[in-house]
Every structure is written in C-alpha cells, then in structure tokens.
Design a protein around this motif. Structure first.
Motif: not given
Ligand code: NAD
Length: 479
Positions: A148, A150-151, A159, A174, A177, A225-228, A249-250, A283, A383, A449
């Motif tokens: 997940t 940090w935002n 969720r 997990k 950080e 996964f939610t993140g980039s 969820e990216l 996001c 973004e 969502f």
């Molecule tokens: P990030 O992808 O850098 O980090 C998200 C998670 O992934 C963290 O827990 C991080 O430790 C982990 N991570 C990083 N590198 C990894 C790897 N190589 N292997 C496994 N895990 C790894 O994203 P961020 O900067 O924390 O979050 C912002 C992004 O998340 C934005 O792009 C935003 O749009 C997106 N986001 C999407 C949604 C959605 O529902 N679509 C919701 C919230 C945020």
C-alpha cells in the motif's frame, strides 16, 4: 527515544525488536516521530506461514461470525478516531480535519464489507441432461498479500483488508516506509477486536524482499497493490512467473471539464475539494481543468478567490488546509512541472512558489493556480501530485473529450453540466473507471473504485470489491 517505536505484527505477536529500524519522520517538521522494523524475506516468510495456518479456521467460519468481529474492529477504530487521525497527520502531513475524515472513510469499508460478506451467493443453473445439475459456488481465494502507498495510510489498507477478511481470506500487508505507524495501530485495534492470530499480519519490510517472497510462495493466492504505475508494472512482471492473481490501483491524471452550462459555484466547490485534498496527493485528484470559453473568465475569477483563501502549514495547526508534500522527490516533480508551464506561456494567478526547508528536509508548496495552459505542457500529460491547479480553455465538447482521453491513464474524470443529455453523452465518452458528474468526491465503500488503461486492474469497494477475493467454482453433478 522517539515517540512511536512500533513492532511488526505477525501471527498475533509483536516482533522485530532485533531488526534494523526504518525511521519515520514528520514531513511538516522533519522531526523523527517513530521507528518500525525493517524486515526482509524471513519476516515475510513467517507472515505467510501464519496466514496460511490461520486460513483453515477463518475461511470455515460463518460469514456472520466474521462480520461480528469486523463490526467490533470498526467500533474500535471509531472509538480511537482522534488518536488514529493524529498519528496519520504526524506521519503523512495531511491536515488533521482530513485525517479525521480518512478514519471515517477507512472504517466505512470495514462496516460495509462485514455485511457484504453475508451476501456472497452462488448460483444454480439448468443442467445439460435430465440427470445433470450445475452448481456454482464462491470460495475465498486464500492468503492475500497487499502493498500500500503513503497517501491514505489507513484507507488504502482497509479497502483491501475488509473485503478480503469478509470473504474468508487471511491477509498480510506491507505498509509504505513513510507511513507504517497507522498500519500498526490498525493491527493493534484488530488484535483488541479479537481477530484471530495470523488472520491480519503487518510486515514492515524492504519492498523488494517482501515482493520476492510473496510472488514466489504458491500459498499466496492473490496480490493486491496500490501505488505508482511504475511499480505496478514491475509487480505485473513478477506475477507472470506463477500466474498470480493480481489487483492494481495505479496512477491517475484526472481531467475536469467545466461546460458553459455548469453551475459555476458548484464546480468551484467540487474542484477545490478534489484538487487540494491531501495537498493534491491523491490518485483521483483533479489534475487538469478544461473550461469552456463562454465561462472561462467568470470561472477563473471565482476559483482564484477560493485558492487565495487556502492556508498552508503544519497540519496539526488549526485552520491549515494544505500540508507538506511527502518528500523531496515529490516536491521537485511539482516544482519542475510549474517551471515548465510558466516557460511555455502559462500565467500564475495564485501561489507558484515552493517553500522547501532543506535543513529540516520539509517540502511545502503554495496552493497554486495556473491559467492559459496548453497541451505542450508537462502538467497536462503527467500526474502532478501537488497543490497546483492548471486551467486550459476549450470550445466544443468533442475537443474537451479528446483532450480528456488523450492519456495512458483512466482512473477518474470529472465534468460539470446541468444538461442531462449532454452529461450522459460525456459520461459515456470518457475512458475512465470513475466519473464524477457535478461531483468532485465520488469515492465511497459501496461503489466500485478502479481504473482503465494504465491506471490498473480490478476494482475496490462495492460488490465488485469482494469478488476480487473470491474464486468461482463450478460443480457439475450427475444424479
Ligand atoms: P510507490 O509505487 O512508490 O509505492 C507504493 C508501495 O509500493 C509502497 O509500499 C512501496 O514500499 C512499495 N514499493 C516500492 N517499490 C517496490 C518494489 N520494487 N517492489 C514492491 N513494492 C514496492 O507509490 P507511492 O509514491 O507510495 O504512491 C503514489 C502513487 O500511488 C501515485 O501514482 C498514485 O496515483 C497512486 N495511488 C493510486 C491509487 C488508486 O486507487 N488507483 C490510490 C492511491 C495512490
């Protein structure tokens, strides 16, 4: 001694005293506020073992039993709302009023899915012969692992956690950080609620070690996964090895279209809520606004009045609307996009400056309004994740829809019109998973969502949200 020295929660035990620590700092002050263990493959392995052991009992309980425990968990979260919100503001930086709102939002998934778990129905289908019967049943997928961002330190966990647990799965997360403390506080409350050991595990760990382990152990049946988008792409490659079930969820790049028949007061209010929440680090934030020429000047006048009212600062202080950006990388991205826009001819009507304090390692950015934007500018393609609102003029609906869809992302899009038939046409033409029609804050537990295109795979929330944690089994029976 820092204020919150927390441990990993694996198999109902608080563990990781002896591990190296990840430092958690307050992005508004640069102060150290806590530490958590920096686990690795060994800790991830322990969590998988525990989640796998717990699965037999948890998946066989009745949905109503699981709902009772989830309801107790929900009640405890609401009782600890203030404490959770303060912790979130300390580690994420968002204003306290927003953190309080996030606790409500995060908890709503637990309340809603506790009940939805009781409505996991199968089907009976007419057979292909007289003595043939067809049954379709739904079963929990098994052990789920989540990563997940940090935002939204609480909501991005609940969720996923709530539908997984309601469906009968066990869960390992997990957390990021930057904001692991909220995750561990949630685990404390889950423990108090009586959620059995091994059902919910929190492993603070090096991301690569964690993901190597979860993708290689066949007992893990689902990764969420939610993140980039960048990391999502990496995980998708890893998932191909064992054909692992994956939800993503990216990133987003939400367009907003303001038509000339919009209620401008409503549009301004909704766009302010969508853009500036969490300092623009969500996001589904409005990332670029297209305003029809007939109302362009009037809209900008109203909007600039509202942007000027926003106060930036430490989210723990009364009256603050905009907290810091999460880190230096995030700040530099915003700064470079603003610079690029100004160099290419945009005008800055409000804000425009970064307020970084390199000594303290804190990164505020003034709430900013840019006008006269055009397609050549980075901000209209990438973004931003910051408190900057860029406005571009358009003439026809076709032009606005083309601009809105001209992106590899497809998470959320917004438009404002009072004309129903125009609105139906626009909503059907936008290539996005979530559409806000005269609404800037669409997300809620009961609605699906998620994104199209490179914004991800799968949905969270709503009846679709629990399907992500269920297998469909077809039983063909001759009698
Ligand atoms: P990030 O992808 O850098 O980090 C998200 C998670 O992934 C963290 O827990 C991080 O430790 C982990 N991570 C990083 N590198 C990894 C790897 N190589 N292997 C496994 N895990 C790894 O994203 P961020 O900067 O924390 O979050 C912002 C992004 O998340 C934005 O792009 C935003 O749009 C997106 N986001 C999407 C949604 C959605 O529902 N679509 C919701 C919230 C945020």
């Amino acid at each position: 001694m820092s204020r919150f020295d927390m441990l990993n929660y694996i198999d109902g035990q608080w563990v990781g005293h002896d591990l190296e620590k990840i430092k958690v700092t307050n992005p508004a002050t640069g102060e150290l506020i806590g530490t958590v263990p920096n686990g690795g493959e060994a800790e991830t392995q322990l969590a998988i073992d525990a989640a796998h052991r717990a699965l037999g009992d948890w998946s066989k309980r009745t949905a109503s039993d699981r709902a009772d425990l989830l309801r107790t968990f929900f009640n405890l979260i609401m009782e600890h709302k203030q404490e959770l919100a303060e912790l979130m503001t300390l580690e994420n930086g968002k204003p306290l009023k927003e953190s309080l709102g996030e606790v409500d939002y995060a908890a709503s998934f637990i309340e809603w899915f506790a009940e939805e778990g009781k409505r996991v129905y199968g089907r009976t289908i007419p057979g292909k012969r007289e003595n043939h019967r067809i049954k379709v049943i739904k079963q929990p997928v098994g052990v789920v692992a989540a990563i997940t961002p940090w935002n939204f330190p609480a909501a991005m966990i609940t969720r996923k956690l709530a539908p997984a647990l309601a469906a009968g799965c066990t869960f390992i997360v997990k957390p990021p950080e930057q904001t692991p403390l909220t995750a561990l506080k949630l685990a404390e409350l889950a423990e108090q609620a009586g959620i059995p050991k091994g059902v919910f595990n929190v492993v603070c760990a090096d991301p690569e070690s964690f993901s190597n382990k979860i993708f290689s152990d066949m007992r893990v049946r689902k990764i969420t996964f939610t993140g980039s988008t960048e990391v999502g792409r990496l995980l998708m490659k890893k998932a191909s090895e064992n054909i692992m079930r994956l939800s993503l969820e990216l990133g987003g790049h939400a367009p907003v279209i303001v038509c000339d028949d919009a209620d401008l007061d409503q549009a301004v209010e909704m766009i302010m809520a969508s853009k500036f929440r969490n300092s623009g680090q969500t996001c589904i934030c409005a990332n670029r606004v297209y305003v029809q020429s007939g109302v362009y000047d009037a809209f900008i006048e109203k909007l600039s009045g509202e942007v000027k009212k926003l106060k930036w600062g430490n989210g723990m202080e009364e009256g603050v609307d905009i907290g810091p950006l999460i880190d230096k990388d995030g700040y530099q991205k915003v700064e470079s996009q603003v610079k690029d826009a100004l160099e290419k001819g945009a005008k800055c009507l409000v804000g425009g400056s970064g307020r970084a304090d390199l000594e303290k390692d804190t990164y505020f950015f003034e709430p900013t309004l840019l006008v006269d934007m055009n397609e050549s500018m980075d901000m209209m393609h990438i973004e931003t994740f910051g408190p900057v609102l860029p406005i571009q003029k358009f003439e026809s609906d076709e032009e606005a829809i083309r601009l809105a869809n001209d992106t590899p992302f497809g998470l959320a899009a917004y438009f404002f019109t009072q004309n129903v038939s125009r609105g139906i046409k626009i909503s059907e033409a936008l290539e996005y998973g979530i559409i806000g029609w005269n609404d800037g804050v669409p997300s809620c537990a009961q609605a699906p969502f998620g994104g199209m295109k490179q914004s991800g795979l799968g949905r969270e929330g709503g009846t679709e949200g629990i399907e992500e944690y269920l297998e469909t089994k077809y039983i063909s029976l001759s009698i």
